[in-house]
Every structure is written in C-alpha cells, then in structure tokens.
Design an enzyme around this catalytic site. Structure first.
Site, PDB file in Angstrom:
ATOM      1  N   ALA A 100      24.930   2.855   1.977  1.00  0.00           N
ATOM      2  CA  ALA A 100      25.186   1.475   1.565  1.00  0.00           C
ATOM      3  C   ALA A 100      23.898   0.861   1.010  1.00  0.00           C
ATOM      4  O   ALA A 100      23.918   0.162  -0.003  1.00  0.00           O
ATOM      5  CB  ALA A 100      25.701   0.660   2.746  1.00  0.00           C
ATOM      6  N   ALA A 101      22.792   1.160   1.660  1.00  0.00           N
ATOM      7  CA  ALA A 101      21.509   0.625   1.208  1.00  0.00           C
ATOM      8  C   ALA A 101      21.113   1.236  -0.135  1.00  0.00           C
ATOM      9  O   ALA A 101      20.619   0.550  -1.029  1.00  0.00           O
ATOM     10  CB  ALA A 101      20.434   0.904   2.254  1.00  0.00           C
TER      11      ALA A 101
ATOM     12  N   SER B 214      27.611   5.634   5.004  1.00  0.00           N
ATOM     13  CA  SER B 214      26.829   5.226   6.162  1.00  0.00           C
ATOM     14  C   SER B 214      25.941   4.063   5.749  1.00  0.00           C
ATOM     15  O   SER B 214      25.925   3.662   4.593  1.00  0.00           O
ATOM     16  CB  SER B 214      25.962   6.392   6.617  1.00  0.00           C
ATOM     17  N   LYS B 215      25.218   3.539   6.720  1.00  0.00           N
ATOM     18  CA  LYS B 215      24.290   2.444   6.421  1.00  0.00           C
ATOM     19  C   LYS B 215      23.302   2.860   5.331  1.00  0.00           C
ATOM     20  O   LYS B 215      22.952   2.075   4.453  1.00  0.00           O
ATOM     21  CB  LYS B 215      23.512   2.063   7.688  1.00  0.00           C
ATOM     22  N   ARG B 216      22.878   4.103   5.427  1.00  0.00           N
ATOM     23  CA  ARG B 216      21.903   4.588   4.456  1.00  0.00           C
ATOM     24  C   ARG B 216      22.459   4.602   3.039  1.00  0.00           C
ATOM     25  O   ARG B 216      21.808   4.166   2.098  1.00  0.00           O
ATOM     26  CB  ARG B 216      21.466   6.005   4.845  1.00  0.00           C
TER      27      ARG B 216
END
Length: 493
Positions: free
Chosen positions: A260-261, A256-258
């Site tokens: 990935a960050a 998810s974006k999280r």
RNA sequence: GCCCCCAUCGUCUAGUGGCCCAGGACGAGGCCCUCUCAAGGCCUAAACCGGGAUUCGAAUUCCCGUGGGGGCACCA
C-alpha cells in the site's frame, strides 16, 4: 438473473480506511439492486468496540457517495429495517441468541480467555486442530442457568454437530462440503453482550430481508457455520456469493501495508479516500475495479448505467485477481475523455485552485479541449495547463535554446519570430502558423527548432498542448511579452 | 499441521464437448499521423499448469499431482 427485486448490502466494519475491495463489493451490490429494481443497503458492523476507529464510519459513507453508490437505507439515511448500526441492535442479537439456546442449538459457555488460551496451546502441542473442547457444552441447562443467574460472565456458543457434513451452496462455486468435525463451537455472543460477526450478520441479513449476500472469500472458512446458523433458526437462505480477493500487483499474496505504501509512492492507492486527491475519477475507479472479478466479453469501457445493464451475478468470477494500476490509468483517462467540457471544467477547477491558481472560467472552458486527451489523472491538468492561468512563465534557459544551436543563434530566431507575430493583427492559429512555417522554410531551420523555442517561451515548458491553439488562448499581449522575456534571457546568456 | 477455495497470454478476462491451430482489454513492440506530449488508426509477439481417465472429439467433464490464495479468535 432473477427478476425479483434484490436487496443487497455492503456491511463494512469501521476499523480503518475504506478499501478498494469494499468499493468493489459495494458496486456489485449496487448493480444487482439497480438491475432488479431492489434496494442497496449500508450496514455498519461495529460490534468490535476495541477495533472501531473514530471517523472510519464517516469515511465509508463519504467514500460510497464519492463513488456515486448511494445506498437506499443506512445509518444516516434511515429505512424501515433500521437501525443500521449493529451496536444499536444488541437486544435483537441477544433475543436471537436466546432463541438458539432454547432450541438447543447454542449454549452458555463460562470458560475464561485464559483457559481457552491454555487449551489451544495444549492442542497445538499435541498437533491437534485448535478447537473448543466442549466443556460447557456438557453442562446441564439447569446448571448453566444457575451460573448465569449468579452473574458469572459467559458467552453463547453455537452447538455445531459433531458428526456428518454440511453442504453449503455458493452461487459461483457450487456446493461446498465440509465435515462438521472440522468446524468449531464458535462464540455467537461475547461476554460484553455484543454479538460476533457470525450471529450479527446472519440475524441482520434475515431481519433486513437481504436476498443476496456478496462478501469476500475470506468468509469461506466460516461459511458452513453461517449456513448452519440460518438453518438452526429455520430461515430461508440468501443467495451466497463469495468474491475473490485482490492480490498485490505481483500476484503473490494480498496487498499488505508495504505494498500500500509502495503504491502511494507511485501515485496510486488502494484506499478510496486517496483516489480523489490522486486525480482519479469515480467513473475510472469503478470501471477498473468492476472488471477485476467480473468477466465482460468485450467493449469494457462502461459507465455505471451501462454496467447496470450488463451486470449478472452469473458473470462474476471466483479466482483471485492481481491489482493492475496501469489499467486504472487507462480507465481513468478513457472516462475523462468521455466527460463534457463543462463537466470536466468543474472537476478540474479544484486541482488548479489547490495549486494556488486563479482560474478564469472562460479560459478554462477554452483550454479543456486542448488538454483533455492528454490527461491520465485529473491533476495532470496542472502540468499541462497551469501556464494558462499564470501571469508569467519561467522557462529554463537550456530549454529555450533551439536544438543543435546556441543561445546566440536562438536569439536570432526569437527576434524573427517576435517580428512575425507582432505584425499579425491577432494571434489566431490561422493567422500565425502560415507565416511561421514560411519562415522555417526559408531559413532552412527545422520545425522543431522554431516551434520548440516558441513553445518554451510562451508556455514555459517543453511539453505542452498544441502550440498555436494554446497561444490563441494565452492572448496576444501575453504571448508577445513572454517572447520578449525569453529574448532577454537569451541575450544575457 | 489441518480445512476450504482457485488455476486460459506478463495482468484482467471471453470460452459452459466440436464454432478455438483459443477472442477482447491493459501493458509491450512496430508502422502511420504529427509543432512537443498525448489521442487516434493499422499491425505483431504473447496463454489453455502437469499427468492420467471419459469421449469419435476436451481449454471445457472426472481423478491425482503441482502451484497460488484464504481460513483455523469472546476480529470482522
């Protein structure tokens, strides 16, 4: 493995950053094409105007080139099956949609988005599966034609059989049987005249004579639809291969974006554009991603050409794979060790330059054998070797002080070391190590106390490539000067 | 909710009925080497999701659970 040349394609949509998953499918496409003497094609699926982001297409092309997965046909290289951008092929899809309508496999639909949305809500309320209710499917061809002629906005929907089952064959999963009533009358052509994926991909794969379709397993749901469309046209089917998705490192769900960050914070990324900056090599990234979803029994460090030799579509695996960045490190480091010195020099130079260092090519070539097996990522060359290209180093005072001793005692050692080295005609490894070892012996100090000081004094850091080899490259004058500086620091302490 | 897919060490995987008291790789631990850090060498721990069935024999075939994943758009 078929001996017939395969035509494969990677068909990303330019809606964001190029993902690792795209790179892996592209790799498999590339491997199969090369293995069979066929072609690997890039096709841009840009039919969703709202989601297309500027620059994304370029990022895909740059990404593939950086990885070394050069396509034989594509938007910027041409080919006789073009154009390779779907927005430039709208007439082709419209013509094909028309064929389907004429054959009775599709029909115009005049339902508005509002009505569709309300219908869906009602179905949900009644706990039914959301699906198109078939209102316009019941329209007579004449009436439909009249309304089209009237300029009413419409879509073209596929006429899915209400009864029976569809058996679709996936090369990795075998026959997949779906009851047709589970399927929907999907939209093939949108109001804006552009096709949806379902029509565009099927038409293009046929028109471009694609023999093997490799794609993510997120397409499994509409797989029966696609097979039905192919059959409605009366075309031969390609070999379908649905690859598993990548899961986040924990294995619970996809990236998810999280995540990935978080990966970025840890020095990793799932976006190809970041890989180079982070110091990863195409070889490492490719080898790593290849092995998530491809079962190679042993000796799994491979170059792309070795992968071509060993690749078969039969050895692909269907289960989801959790991303393991530690393994990326391993493959990256292993490939770095495989590069020639000259090759590695060319790859390292930009990282030194990025750091504002002035690279002396002769020094670069000499220091590489010293740092090569210490590099996990290319940018590690800075922490291991920046001191080779600096005029002066700035050690920490506390690092300079020999373990177990104080500044005063260390100064004694430092002076002695300076004397010994200054007495040598040159600062070669052979010349310097013996007398220094002799000094360690007679002084009763331990090796780390003496060599440790010398290391910090000459390289400015506690961890470095082998000391004497490094000093030899740094050079006599610079070494002696750095030791003098260290002595001065210690005296002031 | 419905549909589809998947299921071997922590992770990626080999294994296509006997060659498996399950092999490799990453990671972990230990030892060796050693001027730091690595690399390298050697060694260790670590898995067939559960239950039935088929069979002389099942990690391997079939059912049922369970768990995980994906999908149910005029997005791809």
């Amino acid at each position: 493995m078929s001996i017939k040349p395969a035509r494969t394609r990677i068909a990303p949509s330019p809606t964001g950053h190029m993902h690792l998953g795209t790179a892996r499918v592209a790799l498999y496409d590339y491997l199969l094409a090369k293995k069979t003497g066929g072609q690997f094609i890039l096709r841009i699926e840009d039919t969703d105007l709202k989601r297309t982001v500027p620059g994304a297409e370029q990022e895909i092309m740059d990404g593939l080139r950086w990885l070394g997965l050069q396509y034989d046909e594509g938007p910027d290289v041409g080919g006789k099956y073009g154009p390779y951008r779907q927005t430039e092929r709208r007439e082709i899809y419209q013509a094909h949609a028309k064929i389907l309508v004429e054959k009775g496999h599709a029909y115009p639909c005049f339902c508005t988005p509002d009505r569709l949305e309300k219908m869906r809500q009602d179905q949900m309320k009644r706990k039914e599966n959301p699906h198109y209710d078939g209102t316009c499917r019941k329209l007579s061809p004449d009436e439909a034609a009249r309304r089209v002629a009237n300029g009413e906005p419409y879509t073209i929907r596929f006429k899915m059989p209400y009864e029976g089952v569809t058996v679709a064959h996936d090369h990795l999963r075998g026959d997949i049987t779906t009851e047709n009533k589970q399927l929907n009358d999907y939209v093939l052509l949108k109001t804006d005249g552009l096709p949806t994926y379902h029509l565009a991909a099927i038409v293009d794969d046929h028109e471009m004579e694609i023999t093997h379709v490799m794609r993510g397993s997120e397409w499994l749901g509409t797989f029966p639809l696609h097979v039905n469309i192919v059959r409605a046209f009366g075309w031969d089917e390609p070999v379908w291969i649905h690859l598993s998705v990548f899961l986040k490192p924990s294995g619970k769900g996809k990236m998810s974006k999280r995540e990935a960050a978080q990966a970025m914070k840890d020095g990793y990324s799932i976006f190809i554009k970041d890989m180079q900056e982070l110091g990863f090599t195409p070889e490492g990234v490719l080898n790593w991603s290849a092995l998530m979803g491809w079962g190679v029994s042993e000796d799994d460090v491979m170059t792309v050409s070795q992968m071509v030799d060993r690749f078969t579509i039969d050895s692909l695996t269907p289960s989801p794979a959790a991303i393991n960045f530690q393994k990326l490190d391993h493959f990256n480091a292993t490939h770095i060790r495989l590069f020639t010195t000259e090759d590695l020099a060319a790859r390292l130079k930009p990282y030194f330059t990025r750091e504002g260092l002035n690279v002396n090519d002769e020094v670069l070539l000499k220091m590489i054998p010293l740092i090569r097996e210490r590099l996990v990522t290319l940018d590690d060359c800075i922490s291991f070797g920046a001191f080779f290209f600096r005029e002066n180093v700035a050690p920490n005072l506390e690092d300079l002080i020999a373990k177990g001793l104080d500044a005063k005692q260390t100064v004694e050692i430092a002076r002695r070391v300076y004397q010994i080295l200054a007495a040598q005609p040159d600062i070669s490894h052979e010349r310097c190590e013996p007398p220094l070892r002799a000094y360690v012996e007679e002084s009763g100090l331990n090796v780390n106390q003496v060599f440790g000081f010398l290391r910090v004094a000459t390289t400015g850091q506690k961890v470095s490539p082998p000391l004497f080899e490094s000093m030899e490259i740094i050079g006599r004058e610079t070494c002696l000067r750095r030791i003098q500086n260290a002595i001065a620091m210690l005296e002031k302490a």
